[in-house]
Write an enzyme that holds these catalytic residues in place. Structure first.
Site, PDB file in Angstrom:
ATOM      1  N   ASP A  20       0.863  -1.180   0.000  1.00 51.30           N
ATOM      2  CA  ASP A  20       0.000   0.000   0.000  1.00 51.30           C
ATOM      3  C   ASP A  20       0.895   1.225   0.000  1.00 51.30           C
ATOM      4  OD1 ASP A  20      -1.622   2.126   0.392  1.00 51.30           O
ATOM      5  OD2 ASP A  20      -2.589   1.364   2.212  1.00 51.30           O
ATOM      6  N   ASP A  92      -6.223   5.897   4.837  1.00 47.76           N
ATOM      7  CA  ASP A  92      -4.780   6.044   5.023  1.00 47.76           C
ATOM      8  C   ASP A  92      -4.273   5.451   6.334  1.00 47.76           C
ATOM      9  OD1 ASP A  92      -5.850   8.050   3.153  1.00 47.76           O
ATOM     10  OD2 ASP A  92      -3.774   8.671   2.957  1.00 47.76           O
ATOM     11  N   HIS A 135      -4.806  12.053  13.958  1.00 44.54           N
ATOM     12  CA  HIS A 135      -5.894  11.956  12.960  1.00 44.54           C
ATOM     13  C   HIS A 135      -7.068  11.099  13.441  1.00 44.54           C
ATOM     14  CE1 HIS A 135      -3.383  13.944  10.075  1.00 44.54           C
ATOM     15  NE2 HIS A 135      -2.472  12.998  10.088  1.00 44.54           N
ATOM     16  N   ASP A 172       3.191  18.839  13.618  1.00 48.89           N
ATOM     17  CA  ASP A 172       3.207  17.868  12.519  1.00 48.89           C
ATOM     18  C   ASP A 172       2.727  18.581  11.251  1.00 48.89           C
ATOM     19  OD1 ASP A 172       2.943  14.560  12.170  1.00 48.89           O
ATOM     20  OD2 ASP A 172       1.677  15.693  10.773  1.00 48.89           O
ATOM     21  N   HIS A 174       0.756  17.533   8.999  1.00 48.58           N
ATOM     22  CA  HIS A 174      -0.628  17.235   8.640  1.00 48.58           C
ATOM     23  C   HIS A 174      -1.564  17.846   9.664  1.00 48.58           C
ATOM     24  CE1 HIS A 174       1.782  13.949   6.800  1.00 48.58           C
ATOM     25  NE2 HIS A 174       0.953  14.145   5.773  1.00 48.58           N
ATOM     26  N   ASP A 265       7.430  15.503  10.292  1.00 50.94           N
ATOM     27  CA  ASP A 265       7.294  15.565   8.840  1.00 50.94           C
ATOM     28  C   ASP A 265       7.258  17.018   8.373  1.00 50.94           C
ATOM     29  OD1 ASP A 265       4.894  15.927  10.089  1.00 50.94           O
ATOM     30  OD2 ASP A 265       3.893  14.224   9.152  1.00 50.94           O
ATOM     31  N   TYR A 305       8.884  11.082   8.395  1.00 51.08           N
ATOM     32  CA  TYR A 305       9.087   9.909   7.548  1.00 51.08           C
ATOM     33  C   TYR A 305      10.435   9.871   6.848  1.00 51.08           C
ATOM     34  CZ  TYR A 305       4.335   9.957   8.887  1.00 51.08           C
ATOM     35  OH  TYR A 305       3.229  10.004   9.667  1.00 51.08           O
TER      36      TYR A 305
HETATM   37  C1  Q6P Z   1      -0.702  10.716   5.773  1.00 52.12           C
HETATM   38  C2  Q6P Z   1      -1.316   9.671   4.950  1.00 52.12           C
HETATM   39  C3  Q6P Z   1      -0.642   9.925   2.671  1.00 52.12           C
HETATM   40  C4  Q6P Z   1      -1.054  10.550   1.385  1.00 52.12           C
HETATM   41  C5  Q6P Z   1      -0.038  10.328   0.301  1.00 52.12           C
HETATM   42  C6  Q6P Z   1      -0.195  11.229  13.517  1.00 52.12           C
HETATM   43  C7  Q6P Z   1       1.016  11.334  11.648  1.00 52.12           C
HETATM   44  C8  Q6P Z   1       0.812  11.931  10.300  1.00 52.12           C
HETATM   45  C9  Q6P Z   1       0.107  10.918   9.451  1.00 52.12           C
HETATM   46  C10 Q6P Z   1       0.014  11.324   8.031  1.00 52.12           C
HETATM   47  C11 Q6P Z   1      -0.786  10.358   7.227  1.00 52.12           C
HETATM   48  N1  Q6P Z   1      -1.608  10.154   3.649  1.00 52.12           N
HETATM   49  N2  Q6P Z   1       0.641  11.524  -0.074  1.00 52.12           N
HETATM   50  O1  Q6P Z   1      -0.176  11.031  12.186  1.00 52.12           O
HETATM   51  O2  Q6P Z   1       0.112  13.115  10.402  1.00 52.12           O
HETATM   52  O3  Q6P Z   1       2.084  12.224   9.875  1.00 52.12           O
HETATM   53 ZN    ZN Z   2       2.022  14.125   9.683  1.00 54.47          ZN
END
Ligand code: Q6P
Ligand code: ZN
Length: 987
Positions: A20, A92, A135, A172, A174, A265, A305
């Site tokens: 995935d 996600d 999230h 963060d 996001h 991130d 990441y």
């Molecule tokens: C982002 C998932 C990916 C989309 C592809 C606490 C940590 C986070 C999670 C982010 C999930 N979508 N471009 O959560 O905010 O870093």
């Molecule tokens: Zn994030």
């Protein structure tokens, strides 16, 4: 009081079991590398280890529904098919048989930390957890999150520790929509989040992540969103949001606990965030929060990441929590226009809820928002596949070396030394020379022998701080005449003068400190912070301690505090603050007095032209270049005034380069000391043609007719047209055809061979500027490493400034080695217009658009250092060490020693002395500045050293003296390496 570290490697024991691409980033190694980095750097060893535990059902239910909990409880018993099906319900995220266990540990780890901090067993701490939380929602897993760790922690702190107000800072990249939903109508939890948004085109693509979601009902005003509408935000952008949005509100709120949703991130190199802030920024973000809530700060890991960037950022955060002063902040130009738009939007929408923001402007009507889309868009166009894997390089944060003494005190013998500090008293007193000197310079009228001794001790202490043998010191006594003085070589901000009516109360001074003093201080980057404790300050001890605490972020911890003789009682607590203990909470703050706000705001407006970190609104709306040219034509020509014109040389944009900051101290000082504008004058940026001290640059009409210049234009136009033939683009006039960014974009993409992420259609000015911004960012990133001066900006190009456009095209042609021959030595005259004291002043400057082809191409020749820095940063230290050994072998003859290459050669003194030693001659002192003060003096020194090198038969150094002065590591290395290869065998 220590710093807790909560970690258990059990939380690494779940992972994505199927393919995935959306979830493959979230790997167990995230936790492992973070923890290993803490162990290897010795930071983990300095923390109080706290064990994890599983959360109880009751704790999970503080935020989540029973149905959801029951659902997740079944996952450990599911087979792969069932797990995948269960996962399908959510966005996600992935499930694994062990994730429920880990999710309970992640909550439990967070609550263990909250327990330790709230009961005072530790000062603060960090929990390294997986899965993350921000999230996840009442009945939903989302974005790698199962349970909302931080939201549960906030509810728990209220319920079990009586916290009345909890601040959640979600850095963060996001949007933690789960936390937002949880506390939407709850005024006891203030949720702040910044997040990549790009006008809703970035995940999770929610309308409610925008700045105008402020909370509802009683919770209105307690939800603060700062959406980033562009990628590439950097240190200045992050700090600007802290100074002008988060911190003022946070201090007004007065939390009992600060929870950080610490996702990394948002740091450079992250494949999700695409931001440019360097890991050391987290030291500052952490530090700036550490004097809230009496220091009760719990950081809880969320995203991050890029394993390298993540581990570095975690270390920066933990080291700061441990009390080590943050490093010198790097790369602070100023926030970009898009960031300023976000800051402005957040401030204006919150002004009715927070009195600290009452002066924010009205919401901008020009906000560009693409048409609403139905539901989320597909995958990001810019992030996918190979592009993501492209390596992004940044320097590893320098190790923060703790000096042997953290806090030293100079005290009369009768006063006992505070705990944890060292009494400073040099073995030998001042000799007669030193005594005479001190008397002459500082104590003309005084006959007091005690003061001479004292002053001598203070100067000796400062000397030790310069060598990083001491971080802070607190000499005593002193005769102060300032209320608060932050000072280094050049800049004195005297609050007694600037805010005379202001600061009658704690609120006013606090707001001024956050919105004015800190941004100024950060941008100025002093080597030393001098804090003078005002007489009769005892009534406001808490405020004094807040300032002492916050200001330690400025000079890598080098703080000199002067306390009066009769204030013995304050020495202990001030020293404790210097030792890293948090200042007591000020509680929630009332509204500042209107005159305070007004004088503060006027000062900020006045200074913001020179100090971009003070800005809170985007500036492009105010630029009226066309009108301005008319005004300039009417204005009288000014005679060439070296100091004025010299300063403007090389500046097309409004933003100041750091090298110019030293020139600006004069102006800054004048602005500060000048009488305030009469308060009846209202500042309407839209009505003012030009701001005070603003500069505009345009081509002198006679230069337009210059034949060589015309020739250059023609060559450039022909080149563009041949490059863009396939695009069927024909350029006739550089000003008219390049200003909107379309041609520049196509040209750059053609030359670079890759596509930029920009809109295709660009009718509106805003989108044009956004496009230009993206194109220029890419261009600058490509050109900057070669030391090519950046003589263009979004504003100058968009305002059809031909000089800026030509500079840009010439650089591109050189960089990409265009198959054309540019005419050499083309210069033009440029009219510079500046507003001073309300009057327009104009002057002429010569701009050299091209030099020789050889020189221009030479800039882009890659050399060993490019390769070294870009591809083998690990070898860099070896090179540095051998260069240090080499220079010290010679400098030691003069009893000099170098410990750091980056900064110690920047003023040219050591370079000059080194040349004398290597070539065995005495350099007459009148040839250079032994203690250079200004940028020019330093450049003189370095240039002089270069001359000596050439005299000695060396090749002309490839670096520019300015680059060495500006602490450009690569340039400094080149110069030293050149010496090394030529003299390594000489004694
Ligand atoms: C982002 C998932 C990916 C989309 C592809 C606490 C940590 C986070 C999670 C982010 C999930 N979508 N471009 O959560 O905010 O870093
Ligand atoms: Zn994030």
């Amino acid at each position: 009081m220590g710093t807790a570290l909560v970690y258990d490697d059990e939380m690494t024991k779940y992972k994505l079991l199927w393919v995935d691409p959306v979830c493959e980033l979230e790997v167990p190694e995230r936790l492992q590398v973070s923890h290993q980095a803490l162990v290897r750097s010795g930071l983990a060893g300095r923390c109080v280890p706290v064990p994890v535990r599983e959360a109880t059902d009751e704790e999970v239910l503080l935020v989540h529904s029973a149905e959801y909990l029951e659902g997740v409880k079944k996952t450990p018993f599911m087979d792969l098919e069932d797990l995948m099906a269960f996962t399908q319900q959510y966005g996600d995220v992935y499930f694994h048989p062990n994730i429920y266990h880990c999710a309970k540990l992640a909550i439990g780890a967070t609550l263990q930390l909250v327990d330790r901090v709230m009961t005072g067993k530790v000062r603060n701490g960090m929990a390294l957890v997986r899965p993350p939380g921000h999230h996840s929602q009442t009945s939903q897993a989302n974005g790698f999150c199962v349970f909302n760790n931080v939201a549960i922690a906030a509810q728990y702190a209220k319920k079990h520790h009586g916290a009345k107000r909890v601040l959640i800072v979600d850095w963060d990249i996001h949007h933690g929509q789960g936390i937002q939903y949880c506390f939407e109508d709850d005024p006891s939890v203030l949720y702040f989040s910044w997040h990549r948004y790009e006008h809703q085109s970035f995940w999770p693509n929610l309308r409610e992540s925008d700045f105008d979601s402020v909370g509802s009902g009683k919770g209105a005003g307690f939800n603060i969103n700062v959406p980033w509408n562009q990628v590439g935000m950097g240190n200045s952008d992050y700090l600007a949001v802290f100074f002008h949005v988060l911190l003022p509100v946070a201090y007004e709120f007065g939390p009992d606990l600060v929870l950080i949703s610490a996702g990394f991130d948002s740091a450079i190199g992250d494949p999700e965030g695409h931001m440019c802030a360097t890991p050391d920024i987290f030291a500052h973000l952490t530090h700036l929060l550490m004097n809230l809530a009496g220091g009760k700060v719990c950081a809880v890991l969320e995203g991050g990441y890029n394993l390298t960037s993540l581990a570095q950022s975690v270390c920066q955060t933990v080291q700061t929590l441990l009390g080590d002063p943050p490093p010198h902040p790097a790369n602070l130009g100023g926030p970009c226009e898009s960031a300023l738009e976000s800051v402005h939007s957040a401030r204006s929408v919150h002004k009715k809820y927070w009195s600290c923001l009452q002066h924010a402007g009205e919401p901008s009507t020009k906000t560009c928002r693409p048409a609403q889309q139905d539901g989320p868009q597909g995958p990001q166009s810019n992030g996918g596949g190979e592009a993501q894997k492209e390596a992004i390089a940044w320097p590893e944060p320098l190790q923060r070396v703790a000096p042997s003494v953290r806090t030293a005190l100079v005290l009369p013998d009768a006063v006992p030394c505070a705990d944890g500090c060292e009494r400073f008293s040099p073995a030998e007193g001042p000799d007669s020379m030193a005594t005479a000197g001190l008397r002459k310079h500082f104590l003309k009228e005084s006959e007091d022998g005690v003061n001479v001794k004292l002053l001598y001790n203070i100067t000796a202490l400062v000397g030790k701080m310069e060598k990083n043998e001491v971080w802070h010191c607190l000499p005593f006594p002193f005769v102060p005449s300032y209320v608060l003085c932050v000072c280094s070589k050049h800049l004195h901000i005297n609050f007694n003068h600037t805010l005379t009516y202001g600061c009658g109360d704690t609120v006013g001074l606090m707001q001024a400190a956050l919105g004015l003093l800190l941004p100024l201080g950060y941008q100025y980057a002093p080597g030393l912070v001098l804090l003078v404790r005002p007489p009769g300050c005892r009534a406001r001890e808490d405020l004094w301690l807040q300032l002492t605490g916050l200001l330690q972020g400025l000079a890598a911890g080098h703080t000199l505090v002067l306390v009066q003789e009769n204030e013995t009682a304050s020495v202990g607590i001030t020293a404790s603050c210097l030792l890293g203990n948090a200042a007591p909470s000020l509680g929630s703050l009332a509204a500042p007095g209107p005159e305070d706000v007004e004088s503060f705001e006027r000062l900020r407006l006045r200074l913001q032209t020179d100090w971009p970190l003070l800005q809170t609104t985007e500036t492009w709306g105010r630029q009226r270049l066309r009108k301005m040219s008319a005004a300039a034509a009417r204005g009288a020509r000014m005679k060439k005034d070296e100091s004025f014109l010299g300063k403007l040389g090389g500046t097309l944009g409004r933003r100041k380069k750091s090298k110019e900051v030293s020139d600006l101290h004069e102006e800054g000082k004048n602005a500060i000391n000048a009488p305030l504008l009469p308060s009846t004058i209202e500042i309407h940026p839209e009505d003012t043609l030009m701001e005070e001290n603003a500069e505009r640059v345009m081509l002198d009409p006679t230069s337009r007719e210059n034949l060589k210049f015309k020739d250059l234009l023609k060559v450039l136009i022909d080149w563009i047209n041949s490059e863009l033939e396939e695009e069927r683009i024909i350029v006739k006039d550089l000003e008219e055809d390049c200003y909107d960014g379309q041609v520049l974009q196509k040209l750059f993409e053609k030359l670079w061979g890759k596509k930029l992420n920009v809109a295709e259609v660009t009718q509106s000015e805003i989108v044009q500027k956004q496009k230009l911004q993206t194109v220029l960012e890419a261009v600058n990133l490509l050109l900057q490493p070669h030391g090519w001066p950046i003589e263009w900006s979004v504003d100058s190009i968009h305002s059809k400034n031909l000089v800026a456009i030509v500079f840009l095209l010439v650089s591109l042609a050189m960089h990409f080695q265009a198959p054309i021959r540019l005419p050499e030595h083309v210069s033009v005259q440029v009219v510079v217009v500046k507003k001073r004291d309300g009057l327009l002043q104009t002057g002429l400057v010569t701009k050299e658009l091209t030099t020789t082809t050889e020189m221009m191409l030479g800039r882009f020749e890659r050399d060993a250092f490019d390769t070294l820095l870009d591809h083998a940063p690990d070898k860099l230290n070896v090179v540095k060490t051998s260069l240090i050994t080499f220079v010290n072998k010679h400098l030691n003859k003069l009893n000099l020693e170098v410990t750091e290459l980056e900064s110690q050669f920047a003023d040219g003194v050591y370079l000059v002395l080194l040349m004398g030693l290597l070539e065995d001659y005495f350099v007459p002192l009148y040839n250079f500045f032994l203690t250079p003060e200004s940028f020019e003096q330093k450049v003189h020194n370095v240039a002089f050293a270069f001359e000596l090198m050439q005299d000695g038969g060396l090749k002309k150094p490839k670096a520019r003296p300015e680059d060495v002065v500006n602490l450009n590591l690569k340039s400094t290395l080149r110069v030293l390496y050149n010496l090394f290869t030529n003299y390594k065998n000489s004694d």
